[in-house]
Design a protein around this motif. Structure first.
Motif, mmCIF file in Angstrom:
data_model
loop_
_atom_site.group_PDB
_atom_site.id
_atom_site.type_symbol
_atom_site.label_atom_id
_atom_site.label_comp_id
_atom_site.label_asym_id
_atom_site.label_seq_id
_atom_site.Cartn_x
_atom_site.Cartn_y
_atom_site.Cartn_z
ATOM 1 N N GLN A 151 0.732 -1.219 -0.053
ATOM 2 C CA GLN A 151 0.084 -0.015 0.016
ATOM 3 C C GLN A 151 0.924 1.220 0.104
ATOM 4 O O GLN A 151 0.681 2.363 -0.585
ATOM 5 N N GLU A 152 1.831 1.238 0.749
ATOM 6 C CA GLU A 152 2.899 2.423 0.837
ATOM 7 C C GLU A 152 3.333 2.521 -0.393
ATOM 8 O O GLU A 152 3.628 3.812 -0.955
ATOM 9 N N ALA A 153 3.669 1.642 -1.347
ATOM 10 C CA ALA A 153 4.438 1.687 -2.733
ATOM 11 C C ALA A 153 3.294 2.542 -3.581
ATOM 12 O O ALA A 153 3.682 3.266 -4.505
ATOM 13 N N TRP A 154 2.051 1.704 -3.703
ATOM 14 C CA TRP A 154 1.155 2.525 -4.352
ATOM 15 C C TRP A 154 0.925 3.928 -4.044
ATOM 16 O O TRP A 154 0.510 4.757 -5.043
ATOM 17 N N ARG A 155 0.873 4.269 -2.872
ATOM 18 C CA ARG A 155 0.706 5.805 -2.536
ATOM 19 C C ARG A 155 1.837 6.545 -3.145
ATOM 20 O O ARG A 155 1.705 7.697 -3.361
ATOM 21 N N ASN A 156 3.059 5.939 -3.098
ATOM 22 C CA ASN A 156 4.026 6.716 -3.773
ATOM 23 C C ASN A 156 4.319 6.634 -4.966
ATOM 24 O O ASN A 156 5.034 7.742 -5.866
ATOM 25 N N ILE A 157 3.501 5.963 -5.752
ATOM 26 C CA ILE A 157 3.151 5.970 -7.270
ATOM 27 C C ILE A 157 1.968 6.641 -7.796
ATOM 28 O O ILE A 157 1.950 7.232 -8.817
ATOM 29 N N HIS A 158 0.887 6.370 -7.062
ATOM 30 C CA HIS A 158 -0.431 6.931 -7.557
ATOM 31 C C HIS A 158 -0.892 8.207 -6.454
ATOM 32 O O HIS A 158 -1.377 7.673 -5.585
ATOM 33 N N TYR A 159 -0.721 9.212 -7.084
ATOM 34 C CA TYR A 159 -1.216 10.566 -6.276
ATOM 35 C C TYR A 159 -2.830 10.786 -6.642
ATOM 36 O O TYR A 159 -3.174 10.640 -7.683
ATOM 37 N N PRO A 160 -3.234 11.652 -5.669
ATOM 38 C CA PRO A 160 -4.546 12.428 -5.684
ATOM 39 C C PRO A 160 -4.309 13.308 -7.174
ATOM 40 O O PRO A 160 -3.269 13.849 -7.405
ATOM 41 N N PRO A 161 -5.291 13.398 -7.843
ATOM 42 C CA PRO A 161 -6.832 12.703 -7.729
ATOM 43 C C PRO A 161 -6.584 11.276 -8.102
ATOM 44 O O PRO A 161 -6.238 10.937 -9.146
ATOM 45 N N GLU A 162 -7.106 10.549 -7.208
ATOM 46 C CA GLU A 162 -7.149 9.095 -7.644
ATOM 47 C C GLU A 162 -7.997 8.611 -8.277
ATOM 48 O O GLU A 162 -9.155 9.102 -8.565
ATOM 49 N N THR A 163 -7.658 7.516 -8.982
ATOM 50 C CA THR A 163 -8.778 6.979 -10.092
ATOM 51 C C THR A 163 -8.978 5.398 -9.817
ATOM 52 O O THR A 163 -9.615 4.587 -10.451
ATOM 53 N N SER A 164 -8.063 4.747 -9.029
ATOM 54 C CA SER A 164 -8.093 3.373 -8.712
ATOM 55 C C SER A 164 -7.338 3.081 -7.450
ATOM 56 O O SER A 164 -6.678 3.858 -6.800
ATOM 57 N N SER A 165 -7.284 1.763 -7.015
ATOM 58 C CA SER A 165 -6.694 1.315 -5.882
ATOM 59 C C SER A 165 -5.982 -0.167 -6.299
ATOM 60 O O SER A 165 -6.641 -1.127 -6.700
ATOM 61 N N ILE A 166 -4.980 -0.398 -5.649
ATOM 62 C CA ILE A 166 -4.136 -1.577 -5.588
ATOM 63 C C ILE A 166 -4.996 -2.487 -4.807
ATOM 64 O O ILE A 166 -4.879 -3.919 -5.127
ATOM 65 N N MET A 167 -5.734 -2.067 -3.979
ATOM 66 C CA MET A 167 -6.594 -2.972 -3.114
ATOM 67 C C MET A 167 -7.824 -3.596 -3.811
ATOM 68 O O MET A 167 -8.036 -4.755 -3.292
ATOM 69 N N LEU A 168 -8.131 -2.981 -5.034
ATOM 70 C CA LEU A 168 -9.001 -3.662 -5.914
ATOM 71 C C LEU A 168 -8.482 -4.970 -6.338
ATOM 72 O O LEU A 168 -9.232 -6.149 -6.120
ATOM 73 N N MET A 169 -7.412 -4.947 -6.580
ATOM 74 C CA MET A 169 -6.674 -6.209 -7.133
ATOM 75 C C MET A 169 -6.461 -7.108 -5.974
ATOM 76 O O MET A 169 -6.706 -8.453 -6.099
ATOM 77 N N ALA A 170 -5.965 -6.624 -4.904
ATOM 78 C CA ALA A 170 -5.683 -7.534 -3.569
ATOM 79 C C ALA A 170 -7.102 -8.191 -3.268
ATOM 80 O O ALA A 170 -7.123 -9.466 -2.979
ATOM 81 N N ARG A 171 -8.239 -7.531 -3.312
ATOM 82 C CA ARG A 171 -9.386 -7.918 -2.825
ATOM 83 C C ARG A 171 -9.989 -9.152 -3.907
ATOM 84 O O ARG A 171 -10.829 -9.976 -3.552
ATOM 85 N N MET A 172 -9.671 -8.943 -5.299
ATOM 86 C CA MET A 172 -9.869 -9.912 -6.238
ATOM 87 C C MET A 172 -9.064 -11.195 -5.914
ATOM 88 O O MET A 172 -9.799 -12.401 -5.729
ATOM 89 N N VAL A 173 -7.744 -10.993 -5.292
ATOM 90 C CA VAL A 173 -7.063 -12.183 -5.271
ATOM 91 C C VAL A 173 -7.573 -12.789 -3.866
ATOM 92 O O VAL A 173 -7.713 -14.221 -3.755
ATOM 93 N N ALA A 174 -7.772 -12.089 -2.790
ATOM 94 C CA ALA A 174 -8.334 -12.600 -1.663
ATOM 95 C C ALA A 174 -9.608 -13.399 -1.833
ATOM 96 O O ALA A 174 -9.976 -14.305 -0.961
ATOM 97 N N THR A 175 -10.578 -12.748 -2.715
ATOM 98 C CA THR A 175 -12.018 -13.277 -2.803
ATOM 99 C C THR A 175 -11.655 -14.692 -3.331
ATOM 100 O O THR A 175 -12.364 -15.709 -2.837
ATOM 101 N N VAL A 176 -10.696 -15.027 -4.118
ATOM 102 C CA VAL A 176 -10.479 -16.330 -4.965
ATOM 103 C C VAL A 176 -9.846 -17.267 -3.681
ATOM 104 O O VAL A 176 -10.391 -18.306 -3.638
ATOM 105 N N LYS A 177 -8.897 -16.637 -3.074
ATOM 106 C CA LYS A 177 -8.370 -17.577 -2.265
ATOM 107 C C LYS A 177 -8.868 -18.025 -0.970
ATOM 108 O O LYS A 177 -9.173 -19.259 -0.795
ATOM 109 N N GLN A 178 -10.249 -17.193 -0.684
ATOM 110 C CA GLN A 178 -11.079 -17.779 0.178
ATOM 111 C C GLN A 178 -12.270 -18.518 -0.046
ATOM 112 O O GLN A 178 -12.811 -19.195 0.477
ATOM 113 N N ALA A 179 -12.555 -18.474 -1.405
ATOM 114 C CA ALA A 179 -13.785 -19.027 -1.780
ATOM 115 C C ALA A 179 -13.589 -20.363 -1.830
ATOM 116 O O ALA A 179 -12.573 -21.407 -2.109
ATOM 117 N N LYS A 180 -14.702 -21.267 -1.421
ATOM 118 C CA LYS A 180 -14.660 -22.719 -1.813
ATOM 119 C C LYS A 180 -14.962 -23.028 -3.380
ATOM 120 O O LYS A 180 -14.203 -23.908 -3.622
#
Length: 416
Positions: A151-180
């Motif tokens: 997250q810190e690396a993303w903040r140092n690369i992607h400044y306001p005005p923001e249009t996306s988040s690395i956490m969208l990708m992280a939640r995609m991965v986490a969703t699949v990892k948790q899914a039955k």
């Protein structure tokens, strides 16, 4: 097989309590892909559908600047009065406090990592879908935790005005990892366009070229260190990570929530004597003027989400529908801007109001670099013979991008 997207994540309202389909997804062409088409006449002002995202996340800078939102549904957590006071930087008492819908007594925190939710339902939904993987536990303040480093690396690369988040990708991965049923979720995500380039038009996404190659590799390595999973190994390869990045960049829908805005709408609906109405309207106008002077344009809790039906809406510079978030959470409402006839395509604009007023050349530049297509809507066709001039706003943005505040930062990844 994945369930139909409209059945899984959205519903179309014909009247309160009764569901009736107003649209269908059709394949148009290999170049244009899918589109949404009306299956009945839709009236101006009608809500065509309401949809929840597959995944969503608040922008990281937005959260760092203390815009308090539910970690799952992005509902603003401050009262309208607290919201106004923070934006103004001073004490203020709002009239009609009963029009604020925020219920602080319902708020809950993750007992492990302390992220805040607007309700037990959101806390449970997050836990069941992705938060078991992403919960930092006692390491939530440890800067060396792999997720915090990402997250810190993303903040140092992607400044306001923001249009996306690395956490969208992280939640995609986490969703699949948790899914039955991991394959079911992979099929859901496969329904989003993830092209990194449009070979027919020789367009490459602006953030996937040589200019940002080094930054993307830094993110990919950190992403893998934090979240690697054998079932998703292709998402962690250089090519797969670029594809995942393009998926978020081309499909991400901005989400804005505000308890102050919701309070204003509730006040607008009040039946008041003419004098009281005039006084209240003048008070609200002054509050917004003062906020603009103190804070500028960043009024909302902001984030982005992936919406299956919304992602099927093609762009037009003269759209017949628009998205909004009137419930102060991540529920997307698609509303008709004009009467739409049965069989007509339902289009939204990928550009904001100011961008739509720019020259055809400027609009095409934004759409080519961020969405990988050349627009051929009626407005663009009518302006096809206009001179290829760049709007003053575009020139100012390009100059700003070319002159970062800190020269050591290099190129800034400010548009995803």
């Amino acid at each position: 097989m994945a369930a139909p997207v409209s059945d899984t994540f959205a519903f179309c309202m014909d009247s309160p309590g009764r569901v009736r389909r107003a649209l269908e997804v059709r394949f148009i062409s290999s170049a244009k892909g899918k589109g949404l088409f009306a299956t009945r006449n839709i009236q101006k002002g009608e809500t065509i559908f309401v949809e929840k995202p597959v995944v969503s996340a608040q922008f990281l800078w937005n959260a760092l600047y203390k815009y308090k939102a539910c970690d799952h549904c992005l509902r603003a957590l401050e009262t309208a009065e607290e919201n106004a006071q923070r934006l103004l930087g001073r004490f203020l008492t709002l009239p009609h406090p009963e029009q604020c819908s925020i219920r602080k007594d319902l708020h809950q925190r993750c007992p492990n990592c302390q992220v805040c939710y607007c309700s037990s339902e959101c806390r449970q939904a997050a836990w069941e879908q992705y938060h078991q993987v992403l919960c930092l536990g006692p390491s939530w303040q440890n800067p060396n935790h792999p997720l915090n480093k990402l997250q810190e690396a993303w903040r140092n690369i992607h400044y306001p005005p923001e249009t996306s988040s690395i956490m969208l990708m992280a939640r995609m991965v986490a969703t699949v990892k948790q899914a039955k049923d991991k394959d079911w979720w992979m099929k859901v995500f496969s329904q989003f366009c993830s092209k990194t380039a449009n070979e027919e038009e020789e367009i490459v996404h602006k953030l996937l070229g040589e200019k940002f190659k080094g930054q993307l590799e830094v993110l990919r390595v950190l992403f893998a260190e934090a979240l690697y999973d054998d079932h998703l190994s292709r998402w962690f390869s250089p090519e797969g990570f670029q594809s995942l990045f393009a998926l978020v960049g081309t499909n991400g829908q901005g989400i804005g929530t505000s308890s102050l805005s919701q309070w204003v709408h509730a006040c607008d609906a009040l039946e008041l004597p003419p004098g009281d109405r005039e006084q209240l309207d003048a008070f609200i106008d002054q509050v917004y003027k003062d906020i603009e002077r103190e804070t500028g344009e960043f009024l909302n809790c902001e984030g982005s989400g992936l919406y299956l039906l919304q992602s099927c809406c093609n762009h037009s510079c003269t759209p017949n529908a628009e998205t909004s978030f009137p419930d102060n959470n991540f529920l997307l409402h698609l509303t008709a801007l004009e009467d739409i006839k049965q069989g007509e395509e339902i289009c939204i604009s990928y550009l904001d109001c100011c961008q739509r007023e720019r020259s055809c050349h400027s609009r095409h530049k934004i759409l080519r670099e961020n969405y990988l297509f050349v627009c051929s809507c009626p407005k663009c066709l009518a302006q096809a013979d206009d001179p290829d001039v760049t709007s003053e706003e575009d020139e100012e943005e390009e100059e700003a991008e070319g002159e970062p505040e800190d020269a050591e930062l290099g190129d800034e990844m400010t548009d995803v």
